[in-house]
Design an enzyme around this catalytic site. Structure first.
Site, PDB file in Angstrom:
ATOM      1  N   ALA A  80       1.501   4.929  -3.864  1.00 38.96           N
ATOM      2  CA  ALA A  80       1.007   3.596  -3.508  1.00 38.96           C
ATOM      3  C   ALA A  80       1.797   3.006  -2.349  1.00 38.96           C
ATOM      4  CB  ALA A  80       1.091   2.681  -4.727  1.00 38.96           C
ATOM      5  N   GLU A  83       0.707   5.592   1.039  1.00 42.63           N
ATOM      6  CA  GLU A  83      -0.680   5.738   1.482  1.00 42.63           C
ATOM      7  C   GLU A  83      -1.303   4.394   1.867  1.00 42.63           C
ATOM      8  OE1 GLU A  83      -3.977   7.892   2.586  1.00 42.63           O
ATOM      9  OE2 GLU A  83      -1.952   8.524   2.088  1.00 42.63           O
ATOM     10  N   SER A  85       0.145   1.462   2.607  1.00 44.57           N
ATOM     11  CA  SER A  85       0.802   0.802   3.727  1.00 44.57           C
ATOM     12  C   SER A  85       0.452   1.478   5.051  1.00 44.57           C
ATOM     13  CB  SER A  85       2.321   0.787   3.527  1.00 44.57           C
ATOM     14  OG  SER A  85       2.680  -0.014   2.423  1.00 44.57           O
ATOM     15  N   CYS A 195      -0.650  -6.047  -7.135  1.00 45.61           N
ATOM     16  CA  CYS A 195       0.231  -5.021  -6.563  1.00 45.61           C
ATOM     17  C   CYS A 195       1.700  -5.435  -6.605  1.00 45.61           C
ATOM     18  CB  CYS A 195      -0.194  -4.741  -5.124  1.00 45.61           C
ATOM     19  SG  CYS A 195       0.873  -3.562  -4.279  1.00 45.61           S
ATOM     20  N   GLU A 204       6.104  -4.670   5.824  1.00 49.06           N
ATOM     21  CA  GLU A 204       5.965  -3.442   6.616  1.00 49.06           C
ATOM     22  C   GLU A 204       4.892  -3.601   7.684  1.00 49.06           C
ATOM     23  OE1 GLU A 204       7.067   0.052   3.384  1.00 49.06           O
ATOM     24  OE2 GLU A 204       5.058  -0.833   3.362  1.00 49.06           O
TER      25      GLU A 204
END
Length: 247
Positions: A80, A83, A85, A195, A204
């Site tokens: 998680a 992928e 991000s 999340c 990010e």
């Protein structure tokens, strides 16, 4: 990255996977579990100043996380955390480059970057759908789900709902700019399943996108032909060729 790609590909329904995909998923799962299992053992014996050591050392009401629990968290963080991000940044850059007025506005007003990332999550979310189980009998839009029924939630569709968003097919980085504007999208899900890494993913994406457009003032797509991942769940390109030196 190869492990993560194989596991992410394997999250699609098995009926849509080739024998090669299934074998790759199995191999990647075995290899990453072996790697992390050994690493967890090392951190239990010799803790360091890192996330894994903190997970290993977690204690709540006298109970500690088991090796299996730590392992599960690590695999989740790996898949998680990488992928989605990666795809958020890629999809966001594509949206900006295909909407030059919005890219120009973001260059002029870099303080809009947090709002732009929210719009990217709505406009082209990296996770297209998720699966849930109804805990109680629930009626949605005239359809009744019994307790235990499986439910598929289409986050990508929700992000383009004209009943919720004005001009939903338009990419507008000011949509969430007002301080009072709620973050109304399902890019990070909702409720109990919200999340865990949402703050990190936002950081990010904001850092990567702000830095890239600042360092490459002539940034453009190197090709109009983009190949997307062969996945129903994950929305992202296999690669994103950019021209960093265009005038």
């Amino acid at each position: 990255r190869n492990w993560e790609l194989a596991i992410a590909r394997g999250t699609d329904p098995d009926d849509l996977l080739s024998a090669h995909d299934v074998a790759d998923r199995s191999r990647a799962g075995q290899e990453v579990v072996a790697y992390l299992h050994a690493l967890i053992g090392q951190r239990r014996a010799h803790p360091t100043d890192d996330l894994l050591s903190m997970l290993v050392g977690v204690e709540e009401q006298g109970e500690v996380l088991t090796a299996a629990e730590v392992l599960g968290i690590c695999v989740l963080l790996l898949v998680a955390g990488m992928e989605t991000s990666i795809n958020l940044i890629g999809n966001g850059m594509i949206a900006l480059l295909r909407n030059p007025d919005q890219l120009a506005l973001l260059r002029e007003r870099p303080e809009l970057t947090p709002a732009a990332v929210e719009e990217m999550l709505r406009y082209d979310t990296p996770t297209q759908f998720t699966m849930r189980v109804a805990l109680t009998e629930t009626t949605v839009a005239g359809h009744t789900f019994a307790r235990g029924d499986g439910v598929i939630v289409l986050m990508a569709s929700a992000g383009r709902d004209p009943a919720v968003f004005t001009d939903p097919d338009r990419f507008d980085i000011t949509r969430y700019a007002a301080a009072s504007a709620p973050r109304r999208h399902l890019g990070f899900s909702l409720g109990l399943h919200y999340c865990l890494g949402a703050p990190l993913a936002r950081m990010e994406a904001e850092t990567a996108i702000r830095t890239l457009i600042a360092r490459a003032p002539g940034l453009s797509l190197a090709t109009d032909t983009l190949t997307y991942l062969p996945s129903l769940i994950h929305r992202g390109v296999v690669s994103l060729p950019l021209d960093l030196s265009a005038d």
